[in-house]
Write a protein that holds these residues in place. Sequence first.
Motif, PDB file in Angstrom:
ATOM      1  N   ASP A  73       0.903  -7.305  -4.511  1.00  0.00           N
ATOM      2  CA  ASP A  73       0.013  -6.467  -5.320  1.00  0.00           C
ATOM      3  C   ASP A  73      -1.146  -7.290  -5.862  1.00  0.00           C
ATOM      4  N   GLY A  74      -2.328  -6.703  -5.867  1.00  0.00           N
ATOM      5  CA  GLY A  74      -3.448  -7.372  -6.502  1.00  0.00           C
ATOM      6  C   GLY A  74      -3.218  -7.464  -8.007  1.00  0.00           C
ATOM      7  N   ILE A  75      -3.034  -6.293  -8.647  1.00  0.00           N
ATOM      8  CA  ILE A  75      -2.733  -6.228 -10.077  1.00  0.00           C
ATOM      9  C   ILE A  75      -1.582  -5.259 -10.255  1.00  0.00           C
ATOM     10  N   HIS A  76      -0.513  -5.719 -10.899  1.00  0.00           N
ATOM     11  CA  HIS A  76       0.715  -4.933 -11.082  1.00  0.00           C
ATOM     12  C   HIS A  76       1.098  -4.931 -12.557  1.00  0.00           C
ATOM     13  N   ALA A  77       1.433  -3.742 -13.076  1.00  0.00           N
ATOM     14  CA  ALA A  77       2.002  -3.624 -14.427  1.00  0.00           C
ATOM     15  C   ALA A  77       3.183  -2.681 -14.355  1.00  0.00           C
ATOM     16  N   ASP A  78       4.291  -3.063 -14.980  1.00  0.00           N
ATOM     17  CA  ASP A  78       5.442  -2.162 -15.011  1.00  0.00           C
ATOM     18  C   ASP A  78       5.151  -0.945 -15.879  1.00  0.00           C
ATOM     19  N   GLY A  79       4.364  -1.112 -16.933  1.00  0.00           N
ATOM     20  CA  GLY A  79       4.020  -0.019 -17.842  1.00  0.00           C
ATOM     21  C   GLY A  79       2.704   0.619 -17.449  1.00  0.00           C
ATOM     22  N   HIS A  93      -1.743  -6.183  -0.284  1.00  0.00           N
ATOM     23  CA  HIS A  93      -0.850  -5.173   0.280  1.00  0.00           C
ATOM     24  C   HIS A  93      -1.048  -3.864  -0.487  1.00  0.00           C
ATOM     25  N   GLU A  94      -0.954  -3.917  -1.808  1.00  0.00           N
ATOM     26  CA  GLU A  94      -1.293  -2.802  -2.692  1.00  0.00           C
ATOM     27  C   GLU A  94      -2.285  -3.327  -3.725  1.00  0.00           C
ATOM     28  N   GLY A  95      -3.327  -2.564  -4.016  1.00  0.00           N
ATOM     29  CA  GLY A  95      -4.375  -3.035  -4.902  1.00  0.00           C
ATOM     30  C   GLY A  95      -3.991  -2.984  -6.373  1.00  0.00           C
ATOM     31  N   THR A 113      -3.398  -2.875   2.673  1.00  0.00           N
ATOM     32  CA  THR A 113      -2.635  -2.597   3.882  1.00  0.00           C
ATOM     33  C   THR A 113      -1.538  -1.568   3.636  1.00  0.00           C
ATOM     34  N   ASP A 114      -1.277  -1.205   2.380  1.00  0.00           N
ATOM     35  CA  ASP A 114      -0.307  -0.153   2.064  1.00  0.00           C
ATOM     36  C   ASP A 114      -0.985   0.891   1.180  1.00  0.00           C
ATOM     37  N   ASP A 115      -0.833   0.825  -0.135  1.00  0.00           N
ATOM     38  CA  ASP A 115      -1.478   1.770  -1.044  1.00  0.00           C
ATOM     39  C   ASP A 115      -2.547   1.042  -1.840  1.00  0.00           C
ATOM     40  N   ALA A 116      -3.736   1.619  -1.922  1.00  0.00           N
ATOM     41  CA  ALA A 116      -4.795   0.988  -2.710  1.00  0.00           C
ATOM     42  C   ALA A 116      -4.508   1.141  -4.201  1.00  0.00           C
ATOM     43  N   ILE A 117      -4.212   2.364  -4.634  1.00  0.00           N
ATOM     44  CA  ILE A 117      -3.852   2.638  -6.027  1.00  0.00           C
ATOM     45  C   ILE A 117      -2.528   3.377  -5.990  1.00  0.00           C
ATOM     46  N   ASP A 147      -1.733   4.898   2.043  1.00  0.00           N
ATOM     47  CA  ASP A 147      -2.308   5.904   1.159  1.00  0.00           C
ATOM     48  C   ASP A 147      -3.354   5.225   0.284  1.00  0.00           C
ATOM     49  N   ALA A 148      -4.531   5.809   0.210  1.00  0.00           N
ATOM     50  CA  ALA A 148      -5.558   5.252  -0.661  1.00  0.00           C
ATOM     51  C   ALA A 148      -5.140   5.428  -2.115  1.00  0.00           C
TER      52      ALA A 148
END
Length: 181
Positions: A73-79, A93-95, A113-117, A147-148
Amino acid sequence: SVDTTEAVTIVLNNVAITSSDGAAIKCQENTNVTVELVGENKITANNDNDGINSEGDLIITGDGSLTINAADDGIHADGMLTVENGTLNITAHEGLEATYVKIDGGNITIKATDDAINAGAKSDKYSVKIEINGGNITIDMGQGDTDAIDSNGDLIINGGTITGKRAVWVQLAGSNSAVAP
């Protein structure tokens, strides 16, 4: 790594961070973190790692820019992940990924390459949703099952501009819709 229950602000001011072992910036559980962008910044995260990973809430703000090249993930937050402003250029992979993704402004370019958002249940603190209130979002999707914009809950678009270099696929809780570029 940020490990505190206090609110924390991280100022990125013309920095380059590379990580081969874990997320380049890692924020522990119950931490509310604001990342302020000043100048031109770059994060590279290899070996299936995230660029920025927060186990709590995360806000991206500032007038600077951040380029992220991440294997996961580019930027990931659980919340909740909030993008207030700034310029984000993400190849991953995911943005952007969180339980609740909120985009209020900024210039965001994502090559995924997977989901952008992506919004999926990672925390029970928020309902699963993507909310776009402003900003300029450009998405370049990979080939295949991608999926975008993928919300496993609600999708709310109140403003902003979304463009795609291919068809922009929006997935809502199991259904697909296409929006032409």
